[in-house]
Write a protein that holds these residues in place. Structure first.
Motif, PDB file in Angstrom:
ATOM      1  N   LEU A 130     -34.759 -33.258 -28.026  1.00 55.98           N
ATOM      2  CA  LEU A 130     -34.485 -32.088 -27.206  1.00 55.98           C
ATOM      3  C   LEU A 130     -35.792 -31.355 -26.867  1.00 55.98           C
ATOM      4  O   LEU A 130     -36.845 -31.649 -27.418  1.00 55.98           O
ATOM      5  N   ASP A 131     -35.699 -30.381 -25.948  1.00 49.45           N
ATOM      6  CA  ASP A 131     -36.865 -29.593 -25.570  1.00 49.45           C
ATOM      7  C   ASP A 131     -37.418 -28.868 -26.791  1.00 49.45           C
ATOM      8  O   ASP A 131     -36.694 -28.605 -27.759  1.00 49.45           O
ATOM      9  N   SER A 132     -38.687 -28.508 -26.746  1.00 45.98           N
ATOM     10  CA  SER A 132     -39.347 -27.909 -27.913  1.00 45.98           C
ATOM     11  C   SER A 132     -38.663 -26.628 -28.376  1.00 45.98           C
ATOM     12  O   SER A 132     -38.538 -26.379 -29.581  1.00 45.98           O
ATOM     13  N   GLU A 133     -38.171 -25.805 -27.437  1.00 49.18           N
ATOM     14  CA  GLU A 133     -37.539 -24.540 -27.826  1.00 49.18           C
ATOM     15  C   GLU A 133     -36.123 -24.721 -28.377  1.00 49.18           C
ATOM     16  O   GLU A 133     -35.509 -23.759 -28.847  1.00 49.18           O
ATOM     17  N   ALA A 134     -35.614 -25.950 -28.331  1.00 54.98           N
ATOM     18  CA  ALA A 134     -34.265 -26.230 -28.836  1.00 54.98           C
ATOM     19  C   ALA A 134     -34.313 -26.948 -30.186  1.00 54.98           C
ATOM     20  O   ALA A 134     -33.380 -27.671 -30.542  1.00 54.98           O
ATOM     21  N   TYR A 135     -35.376 -26.729 -30.956  1.00 51.73           N
ATOM     22  CA  TYR A 135     -35.552 -27.455 -32.220  1.00 51.73           C
ATOM     23  C   TYR A 135     -34.408 -27.194 -33.195  1.00 51.73           C
ATOM     24  O   TYR A 135     -33.948 -28.107 -33.892  1.00 51.73           O
ATOM     25  N   GLU A 136     -33.930 -25.968 -33.249  1.00 57.67           N
ATOM     26  CA  GLU A 136     -32.826 -25.640 -34.165  1.00 57.67           C
ATOM     27  C   GLU A 136     -31.575 -26.442 -33.806  1.00 57.67           C
ATOM     28  O   GLU A 136     -30.864 -26.938 -34.690  1.00 57.67           O
ATOM     29  N   TYR A 137     -31.311 -26.587 -32.508  1.00 56.17           N
ATOM     30  CA  TYR A 137     -30.148 -27.366 -32.073  1.00 56.17           C
ATOM     31  C   TYR A 137     -30.344 -28.850 -32.381  1.00 56.17           C
ATOM     32  O   TYR A 137     -29.388 -29.554 -32.710  1.00 56.17           O
ATOM     33  N   ALA A 138     -31.585 -29.312 -32.273  1.00 60.84           N
ATOM     34  CA  ALA A 138     -31.879 -30.707 -32.614  1.00 60.84           C
ATOM     35  C   ALA A 138     -31.604 -30.969 -34.091  1.00 60.84           C
ATOM     36  O   ALA A 138     -31.075 -32.027 -34.466  1.00 60.84           O
ATOM     37  N   LEU A 139     -31.927 -29.993 -34.946  1.00 63.06           N
ATOM     38  CA  LEU A 139     -31.624 -30.119 -36.368  1.00 63.06           C
ATOM     39  C   LEU A 139     -30.112 -30.182 -36.604  1.00 63.06           C
ATOM     40  O   LEU A 139     -29.626 -30.972 -37.425  1.00 63.06           O
ATOM     41  N   ASN A 140     -29.362 -29.351 -35.867  1.00 64.01           N
ATOM     42  CA  ASN A 140     -27.901 -29.335 -36.018  1.00 64.01           C
ATOM     43  C   ASN A 140     -27.279 -30.675 -35.636  1.00 64.01           C
ATOM     44  O   ASN A 140     -26.414 -31.204 -36.338  1.00 64.01           O
ATOM     45  N   ILE A 141     -27.736 -31.241 -34.508  1.00 62.35           N
ATOM     46  CA  ILE A 141     -27.223 -32.538 -34.068  1.00 62.35           C
ATOM     47  C   ILE A 141     -27.584 -33.618 -35.081  1.00 62.35           C
ATOM     48  O   ILE A 141     -26.752 -34.469 -35.437  1.00 62.35           O
ATOM     49  N   SER A 142     -28.813 -33.594 -35.551  1.00 60.49           N
ATOM     50  CA  SER A 142     -29.266 -34.579 -36.532  1.00 60.49           C
ATOM     51  C   SER A 142     -28.418 -34.510 -37.798  1.00 60.49           C
ATOM     52  O   SER A 142     -28.025 -35.543 -38.361  1.00 60.49           O
ATOM     53  N   GLU A 143     -28.118 -33.292 -38.239  1.00 65.12           N
ATOM     54  CA  GLU A 143     -27.317 -33.120 -39.453  1.00 65.12           C
ATOM     55  C   GLU A 143     -25.892 -33.636 -39.255  1.00 65.12           C
ATOM     56  O   GLU A 143     -25.333 -34.292 -40.136  1.00 65.12           O
ATOM     57  N   GLN A 144     -25.301 -33.348 -38.084  1.00 62.36           N
ATOM     58  CA  GLN A 144     -23.954 -33.856 -37.786  1.00 62.36           C
ATOM     59  C   GLN A 144     -23.889 -35.370 -37.917  1.00 62.36           C
ATOM     60  O   GLN A 144     -22.987 -35.917 -38.558  1.00 62.36           O
ATOM     61  N   LEU A 145     -24.837 -36.037 -37.294  1.00 63.23           N
ATOM     62  CA  LEU A 145     -24.826 -37.497 -37.283  1.00 63.23           C
ATOM     63  C   LEU A 145     -25.185 -38.074 -38.650  1.00 63.23           C
ATOM     64  O   LEU A 145     -24.603 -39.068 -39.087  1.00 63.23           O
ATOM     65  N   ILE A 179     -24.989 -42.000 -39.843  1.00 68.13           N
ATOM     66  CA  ILE A 179     -25.806 -42.560 -38.765  1.00 68.13           C
ATOM     67  C   ILE A 179     -27.292 -42.446 -39.117  1.00 68.13           C
ATOM     68  O   ILE A 179     -27.734 -41.444 -39.694  1.00 68.13           O
ATOM     69  N   GLU A 180     -28.055 -43.466 -38.758  1.00 69.53           N
ATOM     70  CA  GLU A 180     -29.517 -43.433 -38.927  1.00 69.53           C
ATOM     71  C   GLU A 180     -30.101 -42.587 -37.799  1.00 69.53           C
ATOM     72  O   GLU A 180     -29.958 -42.925 -36.622  1.00 69.53           O
ATOM     73  N   VAL A 181     -30.756 -41.494 -38.160  1.00 67.71           N
ATOM     74  CA  VAL A 181     -31.209 -40.510 -37.169  1.00 67.71           C
ATOM     75  C   VAL A 181     -32.708 -40.278 -37.287  1.00 67.71           C
ATOM     76  O   VAL A 181     -33.250 -40.161 -38.398  1.00 67.71           O
ATOM     77  N   TYR A 182     -33.367 -40.175 -36.122  1.00 65.45           N
ATOM     78  CA  TYR A 182     -34.784 -39.833 -36.045  1.00 65.45           C
ATOM     79  C   TYR A 182     -34.919 -38.584 -35.165  1.00 65.45           C
ATOM     80  O   TYR A 182     -34.251 -38.474 -34.134  1.00 65.45           O
ATOM     81  N   LEU A 183     -35.778 -37.686 -35.578  1.00 61.77           N
ATOM     82  CA  LEU A 183     -35.987 -36.432 -34.841  1.00 61.77           C
ATOM     83  C   LEU A 183     -37.370 -36.438 -34.206  1.00 61.77           C
ATOM     84  O   LEU A 183     -38.375 -36.681 -34.879  1.00 61.77           O
ATOM     85  N   GLU A 194     -43.368 -41.674 -32.715  1.00 59.77           N
ATOM     86  CA  GLU A 194     -43.839 -40.952 -33.894  1.00 59.77           C
ATOM     87  C   GLU A 194     -42.720 -40.131 -34.549  1.00 59.77           C
ATOM     88  O   GLU A 194     -42.988 -39.311 -35.444  1.00 59.77           O
ATOM     89  N   SER A 195     -41.478 -40.353 -34.140  1.00 62.77           N
ATOM     90  CA  SER A 195     -40.345 -39.579 -34.662  1.00 62.77           C
ATOM     91  C   SER A 195     -40.189 -39.775 -36.165  1.00 62.77           C
ATOM     92  O   SER A 195     -40.551 -40.819 -36.722  1.00 62.77           O
ATOM     93  N   THR A 196     -39.630 -38.758 -36.817  1.00 58.42           N
ATOM     94  CA  THR A 196     -39.418 -38.778 -38.259  1.00 58.42           C
ATOM     95  C   THR A 196     -37.970 -39.120 -38.571  1.00 58.42           C
ATOM     96  O   THR A 196     -37.049 -38.529 -37.989  1.00 58.42           O
ATOM     97  N   ARG A 197     -37.771 -40.074 -39.499  1.00 62.33           N
ATOM     98  CA  ARG A 197     -36.407 -40.365 -39.924  1.00 62.33           C
ATOM     99  C   ARG A 197     -35.882 -39.186 -40.741  1.00 62.33           C
ATOM    100  O   ARG A 197     -36.548 -38.691 -41.646  1.00 62.33           O
ATOM    101  N   VAL A 198     -34.666 -38.777 -40.425  1.00 60.09           N
ATOM    102  CA  VAL A 198     -34.096 -37.571 -41.005  1.00 60.09           C
ATOM    103  C   VAL A 198     -33.266 -37.897 -42.241  1.00 60.09           C
ATOM    104  O   VAL A 198     -32.513 -38.875 -42.265  1.00 60.09           O
ATOM    105  N   ASP A 199     -33.424 -37.060 -43.284  1.00 54.53           N
ATOM    106  CA  ASP A 199     -32.510 -37.090 -44.425  1.00 54.53           C
ATOM    107  C   ASP A 199     -32.134 -35.645 -44.742  1.00 54.53           C
ATOM    108  O   ASP A 199     -32.617 -34.697 -44.101  1.00 54.53           O
TER     109      ASP A 199
END
Length: 268
Positions: A200-215, A220-224, A247-252
């Motif tokens: 997501l866009d840089s200013e939407a980082y919090e929403y990107a975290l929410n989506i990553s957590e949902q999946l 689901i294997e998720v990279y942010l 360069e994305s980071t795998r999320v846990d």
């Protein structure tokens, strides 16, 4: 209506009518079952996503089909945003001339479902007009997948906010039309167990975290993908955005917790 007509005009119409009569009688005299059936029907009607019928505005034509001032201006706008003629043809980009609609003088970027049917479109102004984007009023975003026609669910998918972002990424990119994970997109990801990159866009980082957590919570294997301040995939362009995606980071769960806490501390 169709079901009722079918009931009447089949060869076994009398048996069908009899069955219908007994079914209604059974439900009437077994009110608990009737209430349960009614509850299930209402839940399906309210909560199960269903697509709307979407059509283009009147006087909407392929943007490469005419050689007028307006069309040339629209093509130059797309060229400055990194679109080639191949991109314009691939995404079937159009232009609206209809002065009777609020889509007039806008670039129309369509999205098609897996069978090639139109499921929504973005109408992007090339002037300083507000809002920048318009879309069909009857679109049910929870019942569609952006650019689904181009998606191979067996490969990693990239979630982005808008259609221009998806075009910048090009390969297996799904526009969310915002910062929330839509129902059908989530269902498709879970069905296919797709690997997901959240970009997501840089200013939407919090929403990107929410989506990553949902999946992540669904297995689901998720990279942010973290983008520089003030940047989005469209502004970065194809080459640069893929440098960041790689360069994305795998999320846990630990990553989610630490980065959410850091975000809250730095954005109070």
């Amino acid at each position: 209506k169709f079901a009722f007509c079918h009931l009447l005009f089949t060869e076994e119409w009398f048996l069908n009518i009899t069955f219908f009569h007994h079914s209604v009688s059974f439900l009437f005299y077994n009110k608990d079952i009737f209430v349960s059936c009614l509850f299930v029907f209402v839940c399906i009607f309210v909560f199960v996503p269903y697509p709307s019928i979407i059509i283009f505005p009147e006087k909407t034509f392929p943007i490469l089909s005419k050689n007028t001032f307006q069309y040339n201006r629209a093509r130059n706008y797309l060229k400055n945003r990194g679109f080639t003629e191949d991109d314009i043809m691939r995404y079937d980009i159009k232009y609206c001339e209809d002065s009777c609609t609020n889509m007039v003088n806008r670039i129309i970027i369509p999205s098609y479902d897996s069978t090639g049917n139109l499921n929504t479109y973005n109408a992007r102004t090339i002037n300083s007009e507000f809002p920048k984007y318009r879309e069909p009023s009857n679109v049910n975003k929870n019942a569609i997948v952006g650019f689904e026609y181009f998606i191979n669910w067996n490969l990693p998918v990239v979630l982005v906010e808008g259609m221009l972002d998806a075009k910048a990424v090009k390969h297996n990119a799904i526009p969310l039309f915002g910062t929330y994970l839509t129902n059908l997109t989530k269902i498709k990801i879970l069905e296919n167990k797709s690997v997901v990159y959240v970009c997501l866009d840089s200013e939407a980082y919090e929403y990107a975290l929410n989506i990553s957590e949902q999946l992540l919570n669904c297995g689901i294997e998720v990279y942010l993908t973290a983008l520089p301040d003030g940047q989005d995939p469209s502004s970065l362009g194809y080459v640069k955005i893929w440098e960041y995606i790689m360069e994305s980071t795998r999320v846990d769960s630990e990553y989610i917790m630490k980065n959410r806490l850091f975000y809250e501390l730095t954005h109070d």
